[in-house]
Design a protein around this motif. Structure first.
Motif, PDB file in Angstrom:
ATOM      1  N   MET A  52      10.859   9.182  -7.566  1.00  0.00           N
ATOM      2  CA  MET A  52      10.220   8.763  -6.310  1.00  0.00           C
ATOM      3  C   MET A  52      10.074   7.243  -6.264  1.00  0.00           C
ATOM      4  O   MET A  52      10.370   6.605  -5.254  1.00  0.00           O
ATOM      5  CB  MET A  52       8.825   9.397  -6.179  1.00  0.00           C
TER       6      MET A  52
ATOM      7  N   TRP B 157      -3.951  11.121 -17.496  1.00  0.00           N
ATOM      8  CA  TRP B 157      -4.109  12.510 -17.929  1.00  0.00           C
ATOM      9  C   TRP B 157      -3.202  12.852 -19.113  1.00  0.00           C
ATOM     10  O   TRP B 157      -3.569  13.596 -19.994  1.00  0.00           O
ATOM     11  CB  TRP B 157      -3.782  13.466 -16.769  1.00  0.00           C
ATOM     12  N   TYR B 158      -1.957  12.351 -19.067  1.00  0.00           N
ATOM     13  CA  TYR B 158      -0.979  12.724 -20.097  1.00  0.00           C
ATOM     14  C   TYR B 158      -0.335  11.480 -20.703  1.00  0.00           C
ATOM     15  O   TYR B 158       0.856  11.235 -20.504  1.00  0.00           O
ATOM     16  CB  TYR B 158       0.122  13.609 -19.505  1.00  0.00           C
TER      17      TYR B 158
ATOM     18  N   ILE C 136       7.272  16.199 -14.246  1.00  0.00           N
ATOM     19  CA  ILE C 136       6.439  15.397 -13.336  1.00  0.00           C
ATOM     20  C   ILE C 136       6.685  13.913 -13.556  1.00  0.00           C
ATOM     21  O   ILE C 136       6.787  13.138 -12.606  1.00  0.00           O
ATOM     22  CB  ILE C 136       4.941  15.745 -13.506  1.00  0.00           C
TER      23      ILE C 136
ATOM     24  N   GLY D 105       0.438   4.063  -3.184  1.00  0.00           N
ATOM     25  CA  GLY D 105       0.199   5.491  -3.340  1.00  0.00           C
ATOM     26  C   GLY D 105       0.932   6.038  -4.555  1.00  0.00           C
ATOM     27  O   GLY D 105       0.373   6.791  -5.356  1.00  0.00           O
ATOM     28  N   LEU D 106       2.188   5.607  -4.716  1.00  0.00           N
ATOM     29  CA  LEU D 106       2.973   6.087  -5.858  1.00  0.00           C
ATOM     30  C   LEU D 106       2.430   5.514  -7.165  1.00  0.00           C
ATOM     31  O   LEU D 106       2.361   6.217  -8.172  1.00  0.00           O
ATOM     32  CB  LEU D 106       4.436   5.694  -5.688  1.00  0.00           C
TER      33      LEU D 106
ATOM     34  N   ALA E 267      -0.604   4.823  -7.707  1.00  0.00           N
ATOM     35  CA  ALA E 267      -1.821   5.580  -7.994  1.00  0.00           C
ATOM     36  C   ALA E 267      -1.466   6.897  -8.675  1.00  0.00           C
ATOM     37  O   ALA E 267      -2.080   7.282  -9.673  1.00  0.00           O
ATOM     38  CB  ALA E 267      -2.606   5.820  -6.716  1.00  0.00           C
ATOM     39  N   ALA E 268      -0.455   7.594  -8.149  1.00  0.00           N
ATOM     40  CA  ALA E 268      -0.046   8.861  -8.762  1.00  0.00           C
ATOM     41  C   ALA E 268       0.406   8.605 -10.202  1.00  0.00           C
ATOM     42  O   ALA E 268       0.065   9.352 -11.128  1.00  0.00           O
ATOM     43  CB  ALA E 268       1.085   9.494  -7.956  1.00  0.00           C
TER      44      ALA E 268
ATOM     45  N   SER F 237       9.784  13.202 -11.812  1.00  0.00           N
ATOM     46  CA  SER F 237       9.579  13.215 -10.359  1.00  0.00           C
ATOM     47  C   SER F 237       9.022  11.877  -9.911  1.00  0.00           C
ATOM     48  O   SER F 237       9.478  11.293  -8.927  1.00  0.00           O
ATOM     49  CB  SER F 237       8.601  14.329  -9.969  1.00  0.00           C
ATOM     50  N   ILE F 238       8.019  11.389 -10.656  1.00  0.00           N
ATOM     51  CA  ILE F 238       7.413  10.099 -10.297  1.00  0.00           C
ATOM     52  C   ILE F 238       8.450   8.988 -10.459  1.00  0.00           C
ATOM     53  O   ILE F 238       8.583   8.106  -9.600  1.00  0.00           O
ATOM     54  CB  ILE F 238       6.156   9.840 -11.159  1.00  0.00           C
TER      55      ILE F 238
ATOM     56  N   LEU G 111       0.821  -1.205   0.000  1.00  0.00           N
ATOM     57  CA  LEU G 111       0.000   0.000   0.000  1.00  0.00           C
ATOM     58  C   LEU G 111       0.857   1.257   0.000  1.00  0.00           C
ATOM     59  O   LEU G 111       0.481   2.284  -0.548  1.00  0.00           O
ATOM     60  CB  LEU G 111      -0.958  -0.019   1.178  1.00  0.00           C
ATOM     61  N   PHE G 112       2.012   1.153   0.634  1.00  0.00           N
ATOM     62  CA  PHE G 112       2.949   2.282   0.649  1.00  0.00           C
ATOM     63  C   PHE G 112       3.350   2.619  -0.788  1.00  0.00           C
ATOM     64  O   PHE G 112       3.230   3.759  -1.244  1.00  0.00           O
ATOM     65  CB  PHE G 112       4.170   1.866   1.482  1.00  0.00           C
TER      66      PHE G 112
ATOM     67  N   ILE H 284      -2.698   7.923 -12.413  1.00  0.00           N
ATOM     68  CA  ILE H 284      -3.519   9.105 -12.655  1.00  0.00           C
ATOM     69  C   ILE H 284      -2.839  10.027 -13.676  1.00  0.00           C
ATOM     70  O   ILE H 284      -3.465  10.471 -14.642  1.00  0.00           O
ATOM     71  CB  ILE H 284      -3.784   9.836 -11.321  1.00  0.00           C
ATOM     72  N   TYR H 285      -1.548  10.278 -13.468  1.00  0.00           N
ATOM     73  CA  TYR H 285      -0.871  11.166 -14.425  1.00  0.00           C
ATOM     74  C   TYR H 285      -0.756  10.519 -15.796  1.00  0.00           C
ATOM     75  O   TYR H 285      -0.785  11.199 -16.813  1.00  0.00           O
ATOM     76  CB  TYR H 285       0.495  11.592 -13.879  1.00  0.00           C
TER      77      TYR H 285
ATOM     78  N   LEU I  12      12.480   5.105  -3.896  1.00  0.00           N
ATOM     79  CA  LEU I  12      11.917   4.380  -2.758  1.00  0.00           C
ATOM     80  C   LEU I  12      12.265   2.894  -2.859  1.00  0.00           C
ATOM     81  O   LEU I  12      12.606   2.251  -1.857  1.00  0.00           O
ATOM     82  CB  LEU I  12      10.404   4.567  -2.723  1.00  0.00           C
TER      83      LEU I  12
END
Lengths: 313, 579, 216
Positions: C155, C54-55, C148, C43-44, C46-47, C151-152, C39-40, C50-51, C159
């Motif tokens: 991250m 969108w793109y 972005i 979150g990433l 999911a980001a 960045s993802i 789950l930790f 989503i992005y 991690l």
């Protein structure tokens, strides 16, 4: 229900307000009825089944499936009904009629500006006609804000880089308060504005006369009016006290030192650039939080404010 | 099944009856002495008490902040704080009360102390991890408090972007603090789940588990599933501030609404972390003080699990006016209503448990009744807020503030006080002064309603939350609410005094089972011994079988140093003793 | 054996009945911990999703900057290390202290190899000006949100990298314990649960590799 409404709710001044109030009333009254039922049962049991001795024999009945189903199903019907009611009203609140009159809204720390299609921007006062749907197209220049008119029962967040809309139709003329309801920093609670509902012909008249200074008003007086209307007074005092920004008292002609160590004498050019490009020169001891008024105040408006500042000796 | 031989035949175990004395020669607190023994202990009971002390301390700080806030709101303009200070105070009040008090309160303090005893274990499954989680909690708390020293935080406890990404205050240390606290919460949840699965004594089937354990089980599930998402969200926020990664900040191309989705994906389930353990305590209290089998055991137990699971699907109801799509709002609203059903089921079952009971209105029971009163109001106003069109008007007003105080404070905190009064004699071996306890409960009930019912009216009238200045017409209501906080403060002060007084030389010694309970914690000595029991309890009856003689709850098997339940014991030649 | 507490092995903690209960509890606890890990990372992910929704064009353009060969080698290295990790458990179960040690060392070596390759990937990007967030100066991708994506990327892989480093530490600790002869067929719980952790780290990379590198 009207009496309950006036005890709890602000006056209902838009076409959708009555629906929202009716649903609020329905849920509240149903809740009170069920709540009182539970309360009476509880108190009755406390009294009737008060412990008489440590050897009291109590019921061994520890479940009743029928009962469980009953008290699960009845609330299901109630909540589905309430959900459906809320859902239909929500759609009404969210879908503006096609013929709605459009006003652009800009939210920024810590004031509102309302832009009309004739090019006029009204700071902190939203003028609208009565009996006509008005659609607000909103955006933020900095952080999240939320546009809330309690009397109209409308609210929506105002977001940077994105347009959001709300609409309403006022049913009586008069004034109502506009709040910002999304926390936005120091003067969040001062980010107030007014909505002024006019009769249709008064609105047209206002729209025609709006923009610019009335012919008989001295420049400095107009500046003072803008000072209160545009939200300057939230951060700049005229009595020398330190608010979020420097006071206007004795400002004009004084020498200001900035956070980068440079300094300038506060003349017309400096004041104008401070209004249009506030982060360029930030006076030492203050945070760079002032938003730009580019596109909100016209050149004439700025001249009037400069005149007003000159008078604050 | 009235004789032990019948019972023995049923379980295939050679049972003995162990009649535990009221007071042990050496209790858990005396077994290892000195400050160092406390700080390095792996005993779940001592760790629970250390949590209790820390939580009480932070509750005191959070409460003082609340008094400051309400005092500032005495007048519509500045009373004595300036706007920035006010904004920092409400942020700290929220962050401290939620992350340092409510989330750990019942699980980490009372749960740590009683969950292992209630399942008959000697300790939680991972005792060292348990101690570690306490120190992680302290580290997180230190980080959070450090942010006060370095310039406080003024974002509200929700840390909404882009404000939190741009404000000049110490958001990073605060979010890191909350990030660290999350791990403490995860470890506690993990420990409880493994303990409940692996360390129950013989005979203690899932259907005989006290409901407090069930509620902690549901809580732990949420803790391990939701907290990591908060952790990563806060990590992203920290990165947003330090590296400007641009995921949430619109100025850098990001999306602030996305942050809200991430945040509420944790923080809504967190609301259930903060209330489910309270439900468990209320179930215990109502059963014991009605001296009656709990009505609808499985409905109460499983409704906790249902709430835990449905609770993951409702986060969007915080965002009806935030700019999420209309369709999402509609779906979230519908699911939100369905969380109301299992909650309603619990309330009805509690009331039904009192029917034909033998009700004794002692202090814990008063708290349970106060809980029922306040929490039911909190629940109903939750329905009002879950309704789409009505929420548009009420969102971010004092109505919301009042609602979550009714649920969190009127619910969880009152349940916590109930649990504290229920188990205080067991934990400390001392009985508090019940007259003063009832007076304090009455003051808290009155003060609470004065403070927060007023805020329902304020909110419905349109008073937005997080407002330093407000319009004049709200002043009288605000003042009434402020007076309420003084009554509350008086109530809490009285509690502090009589609890401390009970520990002193004149304190009344409590017996091992002052309320005549049936779950395992009432069968051991008061206070418990170091490893909870001197034997391995064997559970024959349910925890609410008050009609069975207490003797039938006292069976067990000899303990052999290691652990408790011991499958090989029925091969031994030990004689059972007839009851 | 319970009649005589000296018969209970020394590795069993005071609050467990026997070795089996302790092993079960430890393993179950580790599985729960792995759920929180998923789950930790979730979150990433999911980001990321989503992005990407969108793109989508951004992802196609930006992933060309990632070195598929290096990514593929790293995938192979990690899968192999999962195998050696599993073999070390097998060796411990068979009381083979020497082999256990060797397999653990090979696993550590693979983890180091992974980090070294990752290091070269990162420095190459830094050289081009592909930094996370504001420091991003690369002009080779014609998309306003290019920073972005990276960045993802940083991250997620960062991690994951931290997890690999933690894994190295844990396996090294196992190796030390193994040298002292702590493990045998009756007690190999630490290797088992660190093994579970290591497989998770491996699996996360198996998701990251196609999601980041292999976008057409």
């Amino acid at each position: 229900m009207d009496k309950l409404g006036s005890l709890f709710l602000p006056p209902a001044k838009s076409t959708n307000a009555a629906d929202v109030d009716a649903l609020f009333g329905f849920i509240s009254i149903t809740s009170v009825i069920i709540f009182v039922g539970i309360l009476i049962a509880t108190i009755a049991f406390i009294i009737i089944y008060k412990r008489k001795s440590d050897n009291d024999v109590t019921s061994l009945n520890d479940h009743n499936t029928t009962l469980e189903i009953v008290w699960s199903i009845i609330p299901v019907f109630l909540i589905v009904y309430v959900f459906y009611w809320g859902f239909t009203d929500y759609l009404k609140l969210n879908i503006p009629p096609a013929n709605a009159y459009e006003v652009q809204v800009i939210g920024q720390k810590w004031n509102w500006a309302f832009k009309y299609n004739n090019g006029y921007t009204s700071p902190n006062e939203l003028h609208v006609p009565k009996g006509r749907p008005v659609k607000l197209v909103m955006q933020s220049r900095d952080v999240l804000h939320s546009f809330y008119i309690p009397d109209f029962r409308i609210k929506h967040d105002v977001i940077p880089n994105r347009y959001t809309t709300v609409w309403f139709e006022a049913i009586e003329s008069g004034e109502s308060v506009i709040f910002c309801t999304e926390y936005c920093g120091t003067s969040h609670s001062d980010m107030l504005a007014k909505v002024i509902v006019h009769e249709e012909e008064d609105f047209q008249k206002w729209l025609k006369e709006s923009g610019g200074r009335p012919a008989d008003m001295p420049l400095a007086d107009y500046g003072k009016m803008l000072y209160t209307k545009s939200g300057c007074q939230t951060c700049h005092s005229t009595d020398g006290s330190k608010l979020v920004g420097p006071s206007y008292k004795g400002l004009f002609g004084s020498k200001k030192t900035f956070t980068d160590g440079s300094s300038l004498v506060a003349d017309e050019t400096y004041i104008k650039s401070s209004i249009l490009n506030p982060s360029e020169h930030v006076v030492a001891g203050f945070a760079p939080v002032m938003p730009t008024y580019q596109g909100i105040l016209s050149n004439d408006d700025i001249d009037a404010i400069i005149e007003f500042i000159k008078e604050q000796k | 099944m009235s004789t032990s031989s019948g019972i023995n035949a049923d379980l295939g175990l050679k049972l003995k009856r162990f009649v535990t004395p009221d007071h042990p020669e050496v209790n858990y607190a005396q077994a290892e002495k000195g400050i160092k023994a406390w700080l390095t202990t792996v005993d779940h009971k001592k760790i629970g008490l250390m949590y209790l002390g820390a939580i009480a301390f932070f509750f005191f700080i959070g409460g003082l902040l609340a008094l400051l806030l309400r005092a500032e709101l005495w007048t519509p303009a500045k009373t004595f704080l300036d706007a920035d200070a006010y904004n920092q105070v409400f942020t700290l009040h929220g962050a401290i009360m939620i992350f340092l008090v409510l989330v750990p309160s019942v699980p980490a303090a009372l749960g740590n102390f009683f969950l292992p005893i209630m399942v008959g274990a000697k300790d939680v499954a991972f005792p060292r991890l348990n101690l570690l989680s306490f120190y992680i909690y302290l580290a997180g708390a230190t980080f959070s408090l450090y942010s006060i020293v370095t310039g406080a935080v003024d974002t509200g406890w929700t840390f909404y972007t882009p404000y939190s990404a741009t404000t000049g205050t110490s958001v990073v240390s605060m979010t890191l603090g909350v990030f660290i606290l999350g791990f403490s919460s995860i470890l506690t949840g993990l420990n409880f789940i493994v303990t409940l699965h692996k360390l129950r004594v013989p005979g203690l089937t899932w259907g005989k588990l006290p409901l407090f354990c069930w509620s902690l089980y549901a809580t732990s599930v949420i803790q391990i599933l939701a907290t990591p998402v908060l952790a990563i969200t806060l990590m992203l926020l920290v990165m947003e501030r330090t590296l400007k990664i641009g995921i949430f900040d619109p100025a850098l191309g990001g999306d602030p609404v996305l942050y809200q989705h991430f945040f509420w994906f944790y923080s809504h389930p967190a609301v259930y972390i903060m209330i489910l353990p309270g439900f468990g305590i209320i179930s215990e209290i109502i059963a014991i003080f009605s001296k009656r089998r709990i009505f609808g055991y499985w409905f109460i137990a499983l409704s906790s699990m249902a709430i835990a699971l449905i609770g993951f699907l409702v986060w969007g109801h915080h965002m009806f006016v935030s700019g999420q799509s209309t369709l999402s709002s509609i779906v979230f609203s519908l699911i939100t209503f369905f969380v109301g059903i299992p909650t309603g089921i619990k309330i009805f079952n509690w009331v039904a448990t009192m029917y034909k009971g033998s009700i004794s209105m002692r202090t814990p029971m008063w708290y349970a009744m106060i809980f029922l009163f306040l929490f039911t109001i909190g629940g109903f106003t939750g329905v009002t807020l879950g309704t789409l069109s009505v929420d548009v008007h009420l969102h971010d007003t004092y109505y919301v503030v009042a609602h979550f105080h009714y649920v969190m404070m009127g619910g969880m905190l009152i349940a916590f006080l109930g649990g504290l009064h229920l188990w205080w004699p067991k934990m400390t071996g001392r009985m508090y002064n019940e007259r003063w306890a009832n007076i304090a409960a009455f003051l808290i009930f009155t003060g609470f309603n004065m403070t927060f019912f007023t805020q329902f009216i304020l909110g419905a009238k349109g008073m937005p939350r997080r407002y330093y200045n407000y319009i004049d017409q709200f002043q009288s209501l605000h003042q009434f609410s402020t007076v309420g906080t003084w009554v509350l403060a008086l109530g809490f002060t009285i509690i502090l005094i009589y609890l401390l007084q009970s520990l002193g030389k004149k304190g009344v010694i409590a017996s091992k089972n002052p309320w005549n309970g049936r779950s395992l914690e009432w069968l051991t000595t008061t206070p418990p011994v170091l490893e909870n029991f001197t034997y391995t309890p064997v559970v024959i009856h349910g925890p609410y079988d008050f009609h069975k003689p207490i003797a039938e709850f006292e069976y067990g098997i000899e303990s052999h140093g290691h652990g408790h339940h011991d499958a090989s014991v029925h091969h031994s030649n030990e004689e059972s003793v007839n009851a | 054996m319970s009649h005589n507490s000296s018969a209970v092995q020394s590795h069993v903690a005071h609050h467990f009945v026997d070795s089996e209960q302790q092993f079960d509890a430890a393993k179950f606890g580790m599985w729960i911990f792995l759920v929180t890990e998923i789950l930790f990372f979730g979150g990433l992910f999911a980001a990321y999703i989503i992005y990407r929704a969108w793109y989508p064009d951004l992802y196609t353009m930006a992933s060309t900057q990632l070195d598929t060969t290096m990514g593929a080698i790293n995938t192979g290295v990690l899968i192999f290390s999962s195998l050696t990790m599993a073999l070390s458990i097998w060796a411990a179960q068979h009381n083979d202290k020497k082999k256990t040690g060797i397999f653990l060392l090979v696993t550590i070596a693979c983890a180091f190899a992974f980090m070294v390759i990752k290091y070269f990937e990162y420095t190459h990007k830094f050289h081009l000006g592909i930094f996370p967030g504001e420091a991003y100066t690369f002009t080779g991708i014609d998309h306003p949100k290019a920073h972005i994506f990276f960045s993802i990327y940083y991250m997620m892989t960062g991690l994951h990298g931290i997890h690999v480093i933690i894994g190295i530490g844990l396996i090294f600790w196992l190796w030390m314990k193994n040298n002292k002869g702590s493990f045998n067929s009756a007690y190999y719980t630490p290797i088992e649960i660190v093994g579970l952790y290591w497989h998770l780290v491996d699996i996360i990379w198996i998701f990251l590799f196609p999601l980041l590198y292999l976008i057409d």
